[in-house]
Scaffold this active site. Structure first.
Site, PDB file in Angstrom:
ATOM      1  N   LYS A 154       0.697  -1.313   0.000  1.00  0.00           N
ATOM      2  CA  LYS A 154       0.062  -0.029  -0.007  1.00  0.00           C
ATOM      3  C   LYS A 154       0.830   1.377  -0.005  1.00  0.00           C
ATOM      4  O   LYS A 154       0.574   2.323  -0.521  1.00  0.00           O
ATOM      5  CB  LYS A 154      -0.873  -0.033   1.073  1.00  0.00           C
ATOM      6  CG  LYS A 154      -1.940  -0.991   0.843  1.00  0.00           C
ATOM      7  CD  LYS A 154      -3.024  -1.200   1.932  1.00  0.00           C
ATOM      8  CE  LYS A 154      -4.134  -2.144   1.651  1.00  0.00           C
ATOM      9  NZ  LYS A 154      -3.815  -3.550   1.554  1.00  0.00           N
TER      10      LYS A 154
HETATM   11  C1  LIG Z   1      -4.536  -4.541   0.965  1.00  0.00           C
HETATM   12  C2  LIG Z   1      -3.714  -5.557   0.628  1.00  0.00           C
HETATM   13  C3  LIG Z   1      -4.019  -6.901  -0.051  1.00  0.00           C
HETATM   14  C4  LIG Z   1      -5.297  -6.703  -0.906  1.00  0.00           C
HETATM   15  O1  LIG Z   1      -5.001  -5.677  -1.991  1.00  0.00           O
HETATM   16  P1  LIG Z   1      -6.486  -5.088  -2.728  1.00  0.00           P
HETATM   17  O2  LIG Z   1      -5.925  -3.882  -3.551  1.00  0.00           O
HETATM   18  O3  LIG Z   1      -7.340  -4.658  -1.608  1.00  0.00           O
HETATM   19  O4  LIG Z   1      -6.868  -6.145  -3.521  1.00  0.00           O
HETATM   20  C5  LIG Z   1      -3.104  -7.677  -0.385  1.00  0.00           C
HETATM   21  N1  LIG Z   1      -1.986  -8.094   0.508  1.00  0.00           N
HETATM   22  C6  LIG Z   1      -1.520  -7.141   1.450  1.00  0.00           C
HETATM   23  C7  LIG Z   1      -0.463  -7.371   2.245  1.00  0.00           C
HETATM   24  C8  LIG Z   1      -2.306  -6.067   1.622  1.00  0.00           C
HETATM   25  O5  LIG Z   1      -1.975  -5.121   2.634  1.00  0.00           O
END
Ligand SMILES: *Cc1c(COP(=O)(O)O)cnc(C)c1O
Length: 469
Positions: free
Chosen positions: A112
């Site tokens: 993120k």
């Molecule tokens: C948020 C997250 C996901 C999922 O991502 P999306 O964009 O919601 O599909 C997968 N792995 C980790 C470690 C995350 O923090």
């Protein structure tokens, strides 16, 4: 460039307004009026280009010229300077045709950061140009909160309040939210569950008086700028492995459908993608949807990959809008059915989905097996989210010479308890986080109560202080 709502009943907005608005007023999500494309020559030129420069080329077309290229360049350079690998999102080869795309080299060790670090700079810039402030309120089950606090700490224009469920996030995740010392970021522990936190945030957005008083803004994964920023690493990895001369397959650990939708956008922009694979844990709403042609919500089950423990994939609405030929009335009908019955049929969109994606779900036993086998075969230590994608790659991709890129969304040290249970060892935090486990924490704890939540946000944020004079 203008943006239109997937539900067709909100006014089109420009890029900067979309960044601040988040959700459209009709409850829909904004998408660009038309998809920009990059020429094969441009894509080829990305091979070996610094990540931040590729980001500028990918994101600029989405701004509709509202942000000058050189400003975008300095924002991208700043956003990615704090990553601990010069490639920002390096590729690591783990098999003859298989690569891990490491997206966790940012400050909070999860993917993120790639989008949030950019969004932080972008929001400051948009607010400065308008002489405004904003208050970001979000709920987190772990990763989003830390990434938002890291991205906005010290921001001159933005205050951040993140609600998390008391006792239900990992120590590392909590400390990433509670140890930054800047007084514009606030970690709020709620005596309740993640769903309670999310309901409080939703209630704050629905309280229009409050919303205006604190200039509420959102940074959850439906924010268009986050998706746009995530498109970059598909191009970076694709070009490094021979695109546009040859096609690449990507396997994506999926929760809210944001990351994989960014892959779909890369494809629409001209990146030759062979297979785009949705990987989930046992919370398998998306693989079930692909195989059964029906989107049906169930109870959320807690797993070793908590960031994918969801039952609603918000960004899926963007894909349905595209697959239907942008049929907003159809999307409204599907979303109404979802609200009333917790499910809807894909109808003719089912075939489109099967053409655009493959999908597979990993059980907890599959995750353990994949982590141990990958470590034994290649020495690579994958976290449980990444392991779900390894399982999905094995189930859906042929060994036909097409490079397989597995997106790694978290560093294993972010989930030390799960990793220790699986491998018997606790992965070490990167040295730059040495101070994290001993730094002083700053937490405000509240009851699961909307009055308490609004009260604390109003007390803490500067947008309000300023209006009070
Ligand atoms: C948020 C997250 C996901 C999922 O991502 P999306 O964009 O919601 O599909 C997968 N792995 C980790 C470690 C995350 O923090």
């Amino acid at each position: 460039m203008n943006y239109i709502s997937t539900r067709g009943e909100a006014p089109p907005l420009g890029f900067e307004d979309v960044v601040l608005a988040g959700l459209a007023r009709d409850g829909g999500l904004y998408v660009p009026q038309a998809w920009p494309t990059l020429s094969p020559e441009t894509i080829a030129s990305f091979a070996g280009m610094p990540f931040a420069d590729v980001a500028v080329e990918v994101i600029y077309p989405f701004t509709g010229g509202s942000i000058p290229r050189d400003e975008l360049r300095s924002m991208a350079a700043e956003a990615y300077a704090g990553f601990d690998d010069p490639a920002v999102t390096p590729l690591v080869q783990i098999g003859p045709n298989r690569y891990i795309l490491e997206l966790f080299h940012g400050p909070t060790l999860a993917f993120k950061d790639v989008a949030m670090q950019f969004l932080g700079r972008l929001m400051d810039r948009v607010l400065a140009a308008r002489g405004q402030r904003a208050t970001i309120v979000g709920a987190t089950s772990g990763d989003t909160g830390g990434a938002a606090i890291e991205a906005f700490r010290g921001s001159p224009r933005v205050d951040v309040a993140i609600l998390f469920p008391e006792g239900r996030v990992s120590d590392v995740q909590r400390r990433m939210m509670t140890t930054p010392t800047e007084d514009n970021v606030h970690a709020i522990s709620v005596r309740g569950t993640f769903d309670d936190c999310q309901a409080l945030v939703k209630a704050m957005f629905n309280d229009h008086g409050f919303r205006d008083r604190v200039s509420l803004a959102g940074v959850n994964s439906i924010n268009w700028a986050r998706i746009a920023a995530q498109v970059t690493y598909y191009f970076v990895a694709g070009a490094a492995l021979g695109a546009p001369r040859r096609a690449i397959s990507f396997v994506v650990p999926t929760g809210n459908f944001g990351d994989i939708f960014a892959g779909y956008v890369a494809k629409r922009m001209g990146l030759p993608i062979d297979k785009l694979v949705i990987a989930s844990n046992v919370n398998d709403i998306l693989p079930r949807t692909l195989h059964d042609g029906a989107y049906e919500m169930r109870e959320v089950v807690a797993t070793s990959s908590p960031s994918m423990d969801i039952q609603i994939s918000s960004n899926f609405e963007r894909y349905l809008f595209e697959a239907s030929g942008r049929d907003a009335p159809l999307i409204r009908a599907k979303m109404r059915a979802l609200k009333e019955t917790n499910s809807f049929d894909l109808g003719s969109l089912g075939e489109a989905m099967r053409n655009d994606f493959a999908a597979a779900a990993a059980s907890e036993a599959d995750v353990v097996e994949a982590i141990l086998r990958t470590r034994a075969q290649s020495g690579y230590l994958a976290d449980p989210h990444t392991a779900c994608a390894i399982v999905a790659a094995d189930r859906t991709l042929d060994d036909n010479g097409t490079p397989q890129v597995i997106l790694s969304t978290a560093h294993p040290a972010k989930f030390p308890d799960a990793m220790q249970a699986i491998t018997g060892e606790r992965p070490a935090l990167p040295a730059r986080l040495d101070g994290l486990l001993s730094a002083k924490e700053r937490i405000t704890t509240i009851d699961n109560d909307i009055g308490a939540a609004e009260g604390i946000v109003e007390k803490l944020t500067r947008a309000v202080l300023e209006q009070r004079g």
